[in-house]
Design an enzyme around this catalytic site. Structure first.
Site, PDB file in Angstrom:
ATOM      1  N   SER A   1       0.813  -1.231   0.000  1.00  0.00           N
ATOM      2  CA  SER A   1       0.000   0.000   0.000  1.00  0.00           C
ATOM      3  C   SER A   1       0.839   1.271   0.000  1.00  0.00           C
ATOM      4  O   SER A   1       0.340   2.342   0.340  1.00  0.00           O
ATOM      5  CB  SER A   1      -0.952   0.005   1.202  1.00  0.00           C
ATOM      6  OG  SER A   1      -0.273  -0.255   2.413  1.00  0.00           O
TER       7      SER A   1
ATOM      8  N   TYR B   1       1.870 -14.956 -14.671  1.00  0.00           N
ATOM      9  CA  TYR B   1       1.069 -14.027 -13.883  1.00  0.00           C
ATOM     10  C   TYR B   1      -0.392 -14.467 -13.861  1.00  0.00           C
ATOM     11  O   TYR B   1      -1.054 -14.463 -12.820  1.00  0.00           O
ATOM     12  CB  TYR B   1       1.203 -12.630 -14.474  1.00  0.00           C
ATOM     13  CG  TYR B   1       0.541 -11.535 -13.671  1.00  0.00           C
ATOM     14  CD1 TYR B   1       1.125 -11.064 -12.500  1.00  0.00           C
ATOM     15  CD2 TYR B   1      -0.642 -10.940 -14.106  1.00  0.00           C
ATOM     16  CE1 TYR B   1       0.536 -10.039 -11.768  1.00  0.00           C
ATOM     17  CE2 TYR B   1      -1.230  -9.916 -13.381  1.00  0.00           C
ATOM     18  CZ  TYR B   1      -0.644  -9.467 -12.214  1.00  0.00           C
ATOM     19  OH  TYR B   1      -1.228  -8.453 -11.496  1.00  0.00           O
TER      20      TYR B   1
END
Length: 269
Positions: free
Chosen positions: A16, A160
């Site tokens: 974050s 991914y």
């Protein structure tokens, strides 16, 4: 003025210090939650912490890698030292092979291993460390950041895609494991979302491909060229953060085991 629906709750958002994670931390804080900011770069962490505190939020921070289970456990322990955690947003993850351009046979097994550790094992380890306290208190939210690509059968960045597909799967199995505990498990799956780094890349591609010189035109042309969806624009970090907040709020207690796509309708475009 946003309602303080999360007053008295504490949220840890991994990854974050920038991008989607930072925006999610902002929205959770605006709803009254105490927020723990996490990242690997102390300067970036400090910048987000300062911003949130200037806005009146109660903020703590932790710094460290999550790729190896022992490192992730250490980060979780640091976070828990600041107090009980009610909301875990597993947002941290690793990039795809070839900076997002590798075709199937260009993504080496080492890339698959690295991506699985960064995206899946990190989330699993943090969930193992944080969730027991939620179960004990009878309330909690576990929210994973998956990806809209998990449902799209393309040959690019298979490492991914596989990791994010695993995130969707573990979200559902975790929801079943949490049956009747008061803790929910859901995933948010962003489409092509503009972060600081991605915008710089898109602007570079715009110069090469003639997508325009001003951002509105660049965005429209990039959205059509890269990953066309029903909504003719790219995703924004606040689009994803709103979905995270929605799933974190008490009113979402009847939603669990879900994969919420925030992708402009990509799946049916």
């Amino acid at each position: 003025m946003m309602a303080a629906t999360l007053l008295g709750k504490r949220a840890l958002v991994t990854g974050s210090s920038s991008g989607i994670g930072a925006e999610s931390a902002r929205w959770l804080a605006r709803a009254g939650a105490s927020v723990i900011v996490h990242g690997r770069d102390p300067d970036k962490i400090d910048a987000v912490v300062a911003e949130l505190r200037n806005g009146g939020a109660d903020v703590a921070s932790v710094c460290g890698a999550l790729d190896a289970p022992d490192d992730a456990r250490a980060v979780a322990a640091q976070a828990l030292e600041t107090g009980p955690i009610d909301i875990l947003v597993n947002n941290a993850g690793g990039a795809a092979a070839g900076n997002g351009s590798a075709q199937w046979f260009e993504a080496m097994p080492e890339d698959w291993d690295k991506g699985y550790r960064a995206n899946v094992l990190s989330a699993v380890t943090m969930t193992h460390a944080i969730t027991p306290g939620m179960i004990e208190r009878g309330w909690g939210r576990v929210i994973q950041t998956a990806s809209a690509i998990a449902d799209n059968p393309i040959s690019t960045i298979p490492d991914y895609k596989a990791a994010k597909s695993a995130i969707v799967s573990l979200t559902v199995s975790l929801a079943v494991a949490l049956r009747g505990t008061g803790v929910t498990s859901n995933a948010v799956s962003p489409g092509f979302t503009v972060t600081e780094g991605l915008r710089a890349w898109i602007e570079g591609e715009a110069a090469k491909n003639g997508w325009g010189s001003e951002w509105p035109e660049i965005e429209r042309n990039a959205a059509a060229a890269i990953w066309p969806a029903l909504v003719p624009r790219l995703g924004r970090t606040e689009d994803i953060a709103r979905a995270v907040l929605f799933l974190a709020e008490p009113g979402a207690d009847f939603i669990t085991g879900q994969h919420l796509r925030v992708d402009g309708g990509l799946a049916i475009a």
